[in-house]
Design a protein around this motif. Structure first.
Motif, short mmCIF file in Angstrom:
data_model
loop_
_atom_site.label_atom_id
_atom_site.label_comp_id
_atom_site.label_asym_id
_atom_site.label_seq_id
_atom_site.Cartn_x
_atom_site.Cartn_y
_atom_site.Cartn_z
N VAL A 28 -8.32 -106.63 33.98
CA VAL A 28 -7.43 -107.26 32.92
C VAL A 28 -7.22 -106.89 31.94
N ASN A 29 -8.09 -106.92 31.29
CA ASN A 29 -8.15 -107.00 29.60
C ASN A 29 -6.68 -105.30 29.02
N GLY A 30 -6.99 -104.38 30.34
CA GLY A 30 -6.48 -103.24 29.73
C GLY A 30 -7.11 -102.45 28.54
N TRP A 31 -8.82 -102.67 28.83
CA TRP A 31 -8.97 -101.47 27.92
C TRP A 31 -8.85 -99.95 28.09
N TRP A 63 -11.26 -99.13 33.59
CA TRP A 63 -10.96 -99.14 34.59
C TRP A 63 -11.03 -97.96 35.48
N MET A 64 -11.28 -96.66 35.55
CA MET A 64 -10.20 -95.18 35.73
C MET A 64 -11.98 -95.10 35.86
N PRO A 65 -12.55 -94.88 34.90
CA PRO A 65 -14.39 -94.17 34.68
C PRO A 65 -15.27 -95.48 35.66
N LEU A 66 -14.80 -96.73 35.11
CA LEU A 66 -15.41 -97.50 34.79
C LEU A 66 -16.09 -98.02 37.31
N LEU A 67 -14.83 -97.80 37.64
CA LEU A 67 -14.36 -97.79 39.26
C LEU A 67 -15.87 -97.14 40.07
#
Length: 184
Positions: free
Chosen positions: A118-121, A132-136
């Motif tokens: 959501v926040n585009g980190w 979001w890619m490494p957190l998925l």
């Protein structure tokens, strides 16, 4: 019940293969980094960060497969010395406690993933990968691990406690659905 166990076991095996591919890609990334740094004498941009993310992804995505093959660390002194009924109770309690822990971790992982989405980190490196890619893999691996725990609890209810003297055929089965024979 057996269909659920088979389906989740297949998903866990597939994630095990994905985890192995992530580890293989990390090896290639490190090899590329060494070549670029020491042979070409250039700086690297993405290799260290990618390798870290790939190893973490392999850890979380490989966790359900590790449970499937009974590869998690397990202190089973009481279970081994107990009779079959008490062993089943101890395995059930251990599974329930693990499910609670994994459920909480899955929730925390999803919350962190959603925040990054959501926040585009992005990472604070030159590569600036969207986080979001490494957190998925974190929530995905934990949700499938939770579902694999449910399958193991079902397997326990159907087949009974694990016999410590009998070899478990499904411990080494990555590509096929083989399990210990049900007791009569």
């Amino acid at each position: 019940m057996r269909a659920y166990i088979s389906a989740i076991s297949a998903v866990s095996r597939a994630l095990g293969i994905v985890a192995a591919l992530f580890l293989l890609s990390a090896v290639f990334s490190v090899s590329h980094m060494v070549f670029v740094r020491y042979v070409l004498n250039q700086s690297t941009v993405w290799q260290t960060e990618y390798t870290t993310y790939a190893i973490v992804a392999a850890t979380f995505l490989g966790a359900p497969w590790t449970l499937l093959v009974k590869g998690h660390v397990n202190v089973d002194l009481w279970q081994l010395s107990a009779g079959p009924k008490l062993r089943g109770v101890l395995e059930g309690l251990s599974g329930l406690a693990s499910m609670i822990f994994v459920g909480l971790i899955a929730y925390a992982g999803w919350y962190h993933f959603e925040e990054a989405w959501v926040n585009g980190w992005t990472s604070e490196t030159v590569w600036a990968v969207p986080l979001w890619m490494p957190l998925l893999p974190f929530p995905v691996g934990m949700v499938v691990l939770f579902l694999q725990y449910i399958a193991e609890m079902m397997r326990l209810a159907l087949d009974g406690a694990t016999d410590p003297d009998a070899p478990l055929a499904h411990q080494t089965a990555l590509f096929s659905e083989t399990t210990a024979e049900p007791r009569s």
